[in-house]
Design a protein around this motif. Structure first.
Motif, PDB file in Angstrom:
ATOM      1  N   THR A 122       0.831  -1.201   0.000  1.00  0.00           N
ATOM      2  CA  THR A 122       0.000   0.000   0.000  1.00  0.00           C
ATOM      3  C   THR A 122       0.864   1.247   0.000  1.00  0.00           C
ATOM      4  N   GLU A 123       0.424   2.230  -0.745  1.00  0.00           N
ATOM      5  CA  GLU A 123       1.100   3.520  -0.812  1.00  0.00           C
ATOM      6  C   GLU A 123       0.053   4.612  -0.625  1.00  0.00           C
ATOM      7  N   PHE A 124       0.114   5.282   0.517  1.00  0.00           N
ATOM      8  CA  PHE A 124      -0.831   6.353   0.816  1.00  0.00           C
ATOM      9  C   PHE A 124      -0.111   7.699   0.770  1.00  0.00           C
ATOM     10  N   GLY A 125      -0.852   8.728   0.397  1.00  0.00           N
ATOM     11  CA  GLY A 125      -0.324  10.079   0.424  1.00  0.00           C
ATOM     12  C   GLY A 125       0.527  10.455  -0.758  1.00  0.00           C
ATOM     13  N   GLN A 126       0.335   9.772  -1.889  1.00  0.00           N
ATOM     14  CA  GLN A 126       1.112  10.134  -3.070  1.00  0.00           C
ATOM     15  C   GLN A 126       0.328   9.783  -4.327  1.00  0.00           C
ATOM     16  N   PRO A 127       0.564  10.524  -5.413  1.00  0.00           N
ATOM     17  CA  PRO A 127      -0.130  10.224  -6.667  1.00  0.00           C
ATOM     18  C   PRO A 127       0.388   8.923  -7.269  1.00  0.00           C
ATOM     19  N   TYR A 128      -0.423   8.349  -8.110  1.00  0.00           N
ATOM     20  CA  TYR A 128      -0.043   7.093  -8.758  1.00  0.00           C
ATOM     21  C   TYR A 128       1.015   7.336  -9.826  1.00  0.00           C
ATOM     22  N   LYS A 129       2.042   6.512  -9.795  1.00  0.00           N
ATOM     23  CA  LYS A 129       3.054   6.492 -10.838  1.00  0.00           C
ATOM     24  C   LYS A 129       3.236   5.044 -11.280  1.00  0.00           C
ATOM     25  N   PRO A 130       3.148   4.784 -12.574  1.00  0.00           N
ATOM     26  CA  PRO A 130       3.321   3.405 -13.057  1.00  0.00           C
ATOM     27  C   PRO A 130       4.664   2.836 -12.623  1.00  0.00           C
ATOM     28  N   ASN A 131       4.642   1.544 -12.345  1.00  0.00           N
ATOM     29  CA  ASN A 131       5.873   0.882 -11.912  1.00  0.00           C
ATOM     30  C   ASN A 131       6.048  -0.451 -12.649  1.00  0.00           C
ATOM     31  N   GLY A 132       5.650  -0.425 -13.924  1.00  0.00           N
ATOM     32  CA  GLY A 132       5.851  -1.615 -14.744  1.00  0.00           C
ATOM     33  C   GLY A 132       4.829  -2.708 -14.542  1.00  0.00           C
ATOM     34  N   GLU A 133       3.694  -2.398 -13.924  1.00  0.00           N
ATOM     35  CA  GLU A 133       2.681  -3.432 -13.715  1.00  0.00           C
ATOM     36  C   GLU A 133       2.072  -3.898 -15.037  1.00  0.00           C
ATOM     37  N   ASP A 134       1.572  -5.113 -15.027  1.00  0.00           N
ATOM     38  CA  ASP A 134       0.884  -5.648 -16.204  1.00  0.00           C
ATOM     39  C   ASP A 134      -0.459  -4.952 -16.425  1.00  0.00           C
ATOM     40  N   VAL A 135      -1.140  -4.626 -15.336  1.00  0.00           N
ATOM     41  CA  VAL A 135      -2.487  -4.058 -15.420  1.00  0.00           C
ATOM     42  C   VAL A 135      -2.633  -2.947 -14.387  1.00  0.00           C
ATOM     43  N   THR A 136      -3.291  -1.870 -14.786  1.00  0.00           N
ATOM     44  CA  THR A 136      -3.673  -0.809 -13.854  1.00  0.00           C
ATOM     45  C   THR A 136      -5.197  -0.772 -13.775  1.00  0.00           C
ATOM     46  N   ILE A 137      -5.722  -0.851 -12.554  1.00  0.00           N
ATOM     47  CA  ILE A 137      -7.169  -0.783 -12.342  1.00  0.00           C
ATOM     48  C   ILE A 137      -7.464   0.542 -11.655  1.00  0.00           C
ATOM     49  N   ASP A 138      -8.117   1.428 -12.371  1.00  0.00           N
ATOM     50  CA  ASP A 138      -8.382   2.787 -11.915  1.00  0.00           C
ATOM     51  C   ASP A 138      -9.731   2.824 -11.196  1.00  0.00           C
ATOM     52  N   CYS A 139      -9.701   3.058  -9.884  1.00  0.00           N
ATOM     53  CA  CYS A 139     -10.913   3.102  -9.059  1.00  0.00           C
ATOM     54  C   CYS A 139     -11.013   4.442  -8.324  1.00  0.00           C
ATOM     55  N   GLY A 142      -5.894  -2.583 -24.707  1.00  0.00           N
ATOM     56  CA  GLY A 142      -5.811  -4.033 -24.820  1.00  0.00           C
ATOM     57  C   GLY A 142      -5.862  -4.763 -23.500  1.00  0.00           C
ATOM     58  N   GLY A 143      -6.461  -4.139 -22.505  1.00  0.00           N
ATOM     59  CA  GLY A 143      -6.594  -4.777 -21.197  1.00  0.00           C
ATOM     60  C   GLY A 143      -5.547  -4.358 -20.198  1.00  0.00           C
ATOM     61  N   LYS A 144      -4.645  -3.456 -20.589  1.00  0.00           N
ATOM     62  CA  LYS A 144      -3.625  -3.003 -19.651  1.00  0.00           C
ATOM     63  C   LYS A 144      -4.171  -1.977 -18.652  1.00  0.00           C
ATOM     64  N   THR A 145      -5.250  -1.300 -19.033  1.00  0.00           N
ATOM     65  CA  THR A 145      -5.914  -0.356 -18.126  1.00  0.00           C
ATOM     66  C   THR A 145      -7.388  -0.713 -18.041  1.00  0.00           C
ATOM     67  N   ILE A 146      -7.899  -0.801 -16.820  1.00  0.00           N
ATOM     68  CA  ILE A 146      -9.317  -1.073 -16.593  1.00  0.00           C
ATOM     69  C   ILE A 146      -9.830   0.004 -15.650  1.00  0.00           C
ATOM     70  N   ARG A 147     -10.829   0.757 -16.095  1.00  0.00           N
ATOM     71  CA  ARG A 147     -11.392   1.821 -15.262  1.00  0.00           C
ATOM     72  C   ARG A 147     -12.716   1.331 -14.681  1.00  0.00           C
ATOM     73  N   VAL A 148     -12.724   1.151 -13.371  1.00  0.00           N
ATOM     74  CA  VAL A 148     -13.913   0.646 -12.675  1.00  0.00           C
ATOM     75  C   VAL A 148     -14.532   1.817 -11.939  1.00  0.00           C
ATOM     76  N   ASN A 149     -15.740   2.205 -12.350  1.00  0.00           N
ATOM     77  CA  ASN A 149     -16.273   3.464 -11.847  1.00  0.00           C
ATOM     78  C   ASN A 149     -17.787   3.517 -12.000  1.00  0.00           C
ATOM     79  N   GLY A 150     -18.356   4.627 -11.504  1.00  0.00           N
ATOM     80  CA  GLY A 150     -19.781   4.898 -11.679  1.00  0.00           C
ATOM     81  C   GLY A 150     -20.693   4.134 -10.747  1.00  0.00           C
ATOM     82  N   THR A 151     -20.231   3.850  -9.526  1.00  0.00           N
ATOM     83  CA  THR A 151     -21.073   3.050  -8.623  1.00  0.00           C
ATOM     84  C   THR A 151     -22.248   3.822  -8.040  1.00  0.00           C
ATOM     85  N   TYR A 152     -22.301   5.166  -8.266  1.00  0.00           N
ATOM     86  CA  TYR A 152     -23.479   5.936  -7.863  1.00  0.00           C
ATOM     87  C   TYR A 152     -23.688   5.753  -6.360  1.00  0.00           C
TER      88      TYR A 152
END
Length: 335
Positions: free
Chosen positions: A161-178, A292-302
């Protein structure tokens, strides 16, 4: 898809926590990144009443919300030991019987209950309502406790876990934006919906399940949190400002609680809060697959974050496992 992936989950509200927990449990390497320095200090999830109530939500939500919510109840109950499956009680004053009838017609899996049954379900409401609806399969959790548990269990499963900082890519296969409403720059169709709630404490009442009061001034829900504490909330405001709760909103909520039972007039107010929740135009959440599946944006839960977060995580897990897109969350119109 690779059998084991490195995954970055961005945003540590209820949606992001369920994603991190689910994918870590599946054996993936997960990094959870959150811009706020203190867990849950800025996410809308901390203000949720945390009802897992797909049947009641069907009164004003599309069928997909009800169907996936039913799936989520089982996922909550299986994963989280403190899930309370005690049903939901919906009542209305006699003069508002038409509203109760309409609610009954728009929902399923309920029992029509008379005064005697209401008194048995909630003794403190004895003699106050002649008729109601009981939804025995619905559940609720205490929002902050559930958030803490998901974070703790995720860490125990190896989530970094990383709290208190903006997201920076670190070579992950997938980023899930929530990130919720924070992702609006990347998802222009998102809108913000304001939610407000009051936390009170009463030593005179002992409700054991969420109670919804249909009331002409302000229909509300009251959700027990343990130790005499209750969350009082209502529907939503189509506004995006995050100013503190207004006097009018507080009066409406507290006035409706008093209408449910006058003993709420002697309760202590512990906290008031307002937050902005993300929604798409049709109020249906979705998982948007990019690159191509490297980024998944999960959002809009209202207003359905706690209700739908487990189902969203399960849908994304299926996609990561074998490319499955059988969930309607991947192709709902209006994104």
């Amino acid at each position: 898809m690779l059998s084991k992936l490195s995954i970055a989950v961005v945003g540590a509200g209820i949606t992001g926590l369920w994603q991190a927990f689910t994918h870590a449990r599946a054996g993936h390497r997960v990094r959870l990144v959150e811009r706020s320095s203190e867990p849950f200090s800025s996410c809308a999830s901390r203000l949720a009443a945390a009802m897992i109530a797909p049947e009641c939500e069907a009164e004003g939500a599309p069928p997909i919300v009800r169907d996936l919510g039913r799936e989520s109840i089982a996922l909550w109950h299986k994963a989280y030991p403190a899930t309370v499956v005690n049903g939901t009680l919906v009542v209305a004053p006699p003069r508002d019987g038409a509203d109760l009838t309409r609610f009954e017609q728009m929902t399923e899996r309920h029992e029509v209950v008379a005064a005697q049954r209401i008194a048995k379900l909630e003794p403190d409401l004895a003699g106050r309502f002649e008729r109601g609806l009981f939804y025995p399969d619905e559940a609720h959790v205490v929002a902050t406790e559930a958030l803490r548990w998901l974070l703790s269990e995720g860490r125990a499963l190896g989530v970094t876990t990383e709290f208190g900082q903006p997201y920076k890519p670190n070579g992950e296969d997938v980023t899930i934006d929530c990130r919720g409403i924070g992702a609006r720059q990347d998802i222009p169709s998102l809108r913000g919906v304001r939610g407000e709630r009051i936390l009170i404490q009463s030593r005179e009442l002992g409700l054991s399940r969420p109670v919804r009061l249909l009331h002409p001034r302000q229909s509300i829900y009251i959700v027990p949190q343990g130790d005499g504490r209750y969350v009082i909330g209502a529907s939503l405001l189509e506004r995006e400002d995050d100013i503190p709760m207004t006097v009018k909103s507080a009066l409406d909520l507290l006035g409706s609680a008093y209408a449910l039972h006058p003993a709420f007039g002697e309760a202590s107010i512990l906290d008031m809060g307002a937050g902005i929740r993300p929604a798409f135009p049709d109020n249906i959440p979705r998982a948007i697959i990019e690159d191509g599946g490297k980024t998944i944006r999960v959002n809009g839960t209202y207003r359905h974050g706690f209700l739908l977060a487990p189902a969203l995580a399960k849908a994304v897990s299926g996609f990561l496992s074998d490319g499955r897109r059988d969930s309607p969350l991947f192709d709902s119109p209006g994104a």
